[in-house]
Design a protein around this motif. Sequence first.
Motif, PDB file in Angstrom:
ATOM      1  N   ILE A 151      -2.660  13.990  -4.760  1.00  0.00           N
ATOM      2  CA  ILE A 151      -0.730  14.797  -4.559  1.00  0.00           C
ATOM      3  C   ILE A 151      -0.368  15.383  -6.218  1.00  0.00           C
ATOM      4  O   ILE A 151       0.445  15.560  -5.765  1.00  0.00           O
ATOM      5  CB  ILE A 151      -0.100  13.498  -3.573  1.00  0.00           C
ATOM      6  N   GLU A 152      -0.497  13.920  -7.343  1.00  0.00           N
ATOM      7  CA  GLU A 152       0.112  14.412  -8.616  1.00  0.00           C
ATOM      8  C   GLU A 152      -0.142  15.504  -9.148  1.00  0.00           C
ATOM      9  O   GLU A 152      -0.130  16.421  -9.140  1.00  0.00           O
ATOM     10  CB  GLU A 152      -0.311  13.239  -9.189  1.00  0.00           C
ATOM     11  N   GLU A 153      -1.445  15.663  -8.768  1.00  0.00           N
ATOM     12  CA  GLU A 153      -1.983  16.989  -8.970  1.00  0.00           C
ATOM     13  C   GLU A 153      -1.347  18.306  -8.282  1.00  0.00           C
ATOM     14  O   GLU A 153      -0.780  19.054  -8.859  1.00  0.00           O
ATOM     15  CB  GLU A 153      -3.599  17.249  -9.149  1.00  0.00           C
ATOM     16  N   ILE A 157       1.008  -1.218  -0.049  1.00  0.00           N
ATOM     17  CA  ILE A 157       0.257  -0.019   0.030  1.00  0.00           C
ATOM     18  C   ILE A 157       0.923   1.622   0.063  1.00  0.00           C
ATOM     19  O   ILE A 157       0.907   1.862  -0.758  1.00  0.00           O
ATOM     20  CB  ILE A 157      -0.570  -0.488   1.161  1.00  0.00           C
ATOM     21  N   LEU A 158       2.105   1.195   1.212  1.00  0.00           N
ATOM     22  CA  LEU A 158       2.707   2.406   0.552  1.00  0.00           C
ATOM     23  C   LEU A 158       3.919   2.685  -0.460  1.00  0.00           C
ATOM     24  O   LEU A 158       3.685   3.922  -0.878  1.00  0.00           O
ATOM     25  CB  LEU A 158       3.412   2.528   2.341  1.00  0.00           C
ATOM     26  N   LEU A 202       8.104  18.198   0.755  1.00  0.00           N
ATOM     27  CA  LEU A 202       7.541  17.675  -1.226  1.00  0.00           C
ATOM     28  C   LEU A 202       8.676  18.684  -2.245  1.00  0.00           C
ATOM     29  O   LEU A 202       9.405  17.530  -2.856  1.00  0.00           O
ATOM     30  CB  LEU A 202       6.236  17.279  -1.237  1.00  0.00           C
ATOM     31  N   GLN A 203       8.516  19.888  -1.575  1.00  0.00           N
ATOM     32  CA  GLN A 203       9.416  20.243  -2.480  1.00  0.00           C
ATOM     33  C   GLN A 203      11.051  20.269  -2.363  1.00  0.00           C
ATOM     34  O   GLN A 203      11.462  20.410  -3.500  1.00  0.00           O
ATOM     35  CB  GLN A 203       9.128  22.175  -1.886  1.00  0.00           C
ATOM     36  N   LEU A 204      11.502  19.735  -1.412  1.00  0.00           N
ATOM     37  CA  LEU A 204      12.928  19.774  -1.260  1.00  0.00           C
ATOM     38  C   LEU A 204      13.236  18.041  -2.311  1.00  0.00           C
ATOM     39  O   LEU A 204      14.532  17.913  -2.092  1.00  0.00           O
ATOM     40  CB  LEU A 204      13.391  19.573   0.690  1.00  0.00           C
ATOM     41  N   LEU A 205      12.092  17.194  -1.911  1.00  0.00           N
ATOM     42  CA  LEU A 205      12.333  16.672  -2.381  1.00  0.00           C
ATOM     43  C   LEU A 205      11.839  16.294  -3.688  1.00  0.00           C
ATOM     44  O   LEU A 205      13.181  15.865  -5.198  1.00  0.00           O
ATOM     45  CB  LEU A 205      11.658  15.146  -2.392  1.00  0.00           C
ATOM     46  N   MET A 206      11.738  17.084  -4.605  1.00  0.00           N
ATOM     47  CA  MET A 206      11.660  17.469  -5.581  1.00  0.00           C
ATOM     48  C   MET A 206      12.721  18.337  -6.741  1.00  0.00           C
ATOM     49  O   MET A 206      14.084  17.736  -7.143  1.00  0.00           O
ATOM     50  CB  MET A 206      10.452  18.617  -6.116  1.00  0.00           C
ATOM     51  N   GLU A 250       7.281   7.813  -6.849  1.00  0.00           N
ATOM     52  CA  GLU A 250       7.988   7.667  -6.026  1.00  0.00           C
ATOM     53  C   GLU A 250       7.888   9.181  -5.291  1.00  0.00           C
ATOM     54  O   GLU A 250       7.840   9.095  -3.603  1.00  0.00           O
ATOM     55  CB  GLU A 250       9.523   7.933  -6.485  1.00  0.00           C
ATOM     56  N   LEU A 251       7.612   9.859  -5.634  1.00  0.00           N
ATOM     57  CA  LEU A 251       7.076  11.694  -5.028  1.00  0.00           C
ATOM     58  C   LEU A 251       6.234  10.829  -4.026  1.00  0.00           C
ATOM     59  O   LEU A 251       5.522  11.059  -3.272  1.00  0.00           O
ATOM     60  CB  LEU A 251       7.059  12.583  -6.035  1.00  0.00           C
ATOM     61  N   LYS A 252       5.081  10.177  -4.866  1.00  0.00           N
ATOM     62  CA  LYS A 252       3.843  10.726  -4.106  1.00  0.00           C
ATOM     63  C   LYS A 252       3.481   9.664  -3.305  1.00  0.00           C
ATOM     64  O   LYS A 252       3.161   9.813  -2.326  1.00  0.00           O
ATOM     65  CB  LYS A 252       2.383  10.046  -5.859  1.00  0.00           C
ATOM     66  N   GLU A 253       4.617   8.338  -3.441  1.00  0.00           N
ATOM     67  CA  GLU A 253       4.656   7.337  -1.663  1.00  0.00           C
ATOM     68  C   GLU A 253       5.485   8.294  -0.973  1.00  0.00           C
ATOM     69  O   GLU A 253       5.036   8.033   0.570  1.00  0.00           O
ATOM     70  CB  GLU A 253       4.968   6.463  -2.914  1.00  0.00           C
ATOM     71  N   SER A 254       6.811   9.445  -1.140  1.00  0.00           N
ATOM     72  CA  SER A 254       6.847   9.499  -0.058  1.00  0.00           C
ATOM     73  C   SER A 254       6.140  10.620   0.621  1.00  0.00           C
ATOM     74  O   SER A 254       5.601  11.353   1.260  1.00  0.00           O
ATOM     75  CB  SER A 254       8.396  10.458  -0.590  1.00  0.00           C
ATOM     76  N   ALA A 255       5.593  11.446  -0.033  1.00  0.00           N
ATOM     77  CA  ALA A 255       4.256  12.123   0.224  1.00  0.00           C
ATOM     78  C   ALA A 255       2.935  11.263   0.657  1.00  0.00           C
ATOM     79  O   ALA A 255       2.995  12.162   1.913  1.00  0.00           O
ATOM     80  CB  ALA A 255       3.268  13.204  -1.367  1.00  0.00           C
TER      81      ALA A 255
END
Length: 492
Positions: free
Chosen positions: A245-247, A119-120, A266-270, A284-289
């Motif tokens: 989150i993708e939006e 799930i995560l 999230l901005q820092l990860l991007m 991966e970004l969606k999962e982290s968020a």
Amino acid sequence: MGFSALVASALCTFLLPLLLFLAAVRLWDLYCASGRDPSCPLPLPPGTMGLPFFGETLQMVLQRRKFLQMKRRKYGFIYKTHLFGRPTVRVMGAENVRHILLGEHRLVSVQWPASVRTILGSGCLSNLHNGQHKHRKKVIMQAFSRDALQHYVPVIQEEVSACLAQWLGAGPCLLVYPEVKRLMFRIAMRILLGFQPRQAGPDSEQQLVEAFEEMIRNLFSLPIDVPFSGLYRGLRARNIIHAKIEENIRAKMARKEPESGYKDALQLLMEHTQGNGEQLNMQELKESATELLFGGHETTASAATSLIAFLGLHHDVLQKVRKELQVKGLLSGPNQEKQLDMEVLEQLKYTGCVIKETLRLSPPVPGGFRIALKTLELNGYQIPKGWNVIYSICDTHDVADLFTDKDEFNPDRFMSPSPEDSSRFSFIPFGGGLRSCVGKEFAKVLLKIFTVELARSCDWQLLNGPPTMKTGPIVYPVDNLPAKFIGFSGQI
């Protein structure tokens, strides 16, 4: 039909299935016992392995605290069981937990149940290992530096004050836990993801809250992805969250600079991904968020609800909090509405002790999952390579010799000297070792601001008295903690 035929029919109908079931249980026990490492002379821990395939998962899911307390009374601080499709050893007690938490990457490695990993997702921090985990954690920690926390303080104060004002006008009964969850969700969305849930409208916010609740309810389920199973429902809810989150991610990519003046996690990860010349991995970004939102609002909602319960039951403690606020000029007069900052919050020592005592008696997360990288010895028993290891936070707090009158709510026990300084594995609400909670400083600041605003704005009465707490998987009150809130008069 003759008597002998009736007897034979009864035997076939009732006795034969019973014998087959008992034989299956016996074969299951033998199969589980065969997991013992013969190269190690020590025995397996005591315990039972439950039913074939299901193990003791159903009992644990249905009974939770009652089941775990029974196990602890019967088998002590280390015992074997079979949970979520895996042979498992459950561990508690400061010394035993220290051995596990400090053995990360050497003796054990994180491995959550298959349903949680599915799930995560494999790209979130809790499922990464070694260098990947260290690297990702370092990036995320930038969002929880002292400077970053200072930027978050007015946002948290604004949201908490607006929420409490609504509670004061809510009438004779307000269900605290759902309201606190909505508050913490809005704060996490704004601070961790830079998302403005109020701008998206109440329906959109409610849809996200409900999706998160459905996902979390089914995080710990049997790894069977068929329609209407727990895993199926959890994945469906997760997909709703990922779409929203993708939006937000695509809007950030188009906007370039953050609107809020600070960079959220999230901005820092991007930026880190793009700065290294890597291809932006949306999944991966969606999962982290999703993981940040889960850790950033469910656990703090649990702790804040417990705070309201304990302070509602112990008015003398609430009055001591108010006296501390009064000394700091935060309770009445022109400073009542002044903006808090990190320096002021750090001076509120007793308020911090109230939060620690709440986390000692009611830690939001009951424990953590590991897997044995090799057969290890622990307190006279072996834990075979490949077995799951669960370290228990709540049980470790319960059995800690360091604390006297363990069942009593007494924040003064943390005043001086601080118990966790002398035995840091007796008090582990945020875990410990390399995988201690990445957002623990954020949680402490958030809970302290919540306590300050609550104490100087509200009085309240718990309508059902002391709540019954349940774990599923986060600790929460079964009755949602109904309470009546009125404005605080300012008199102590």
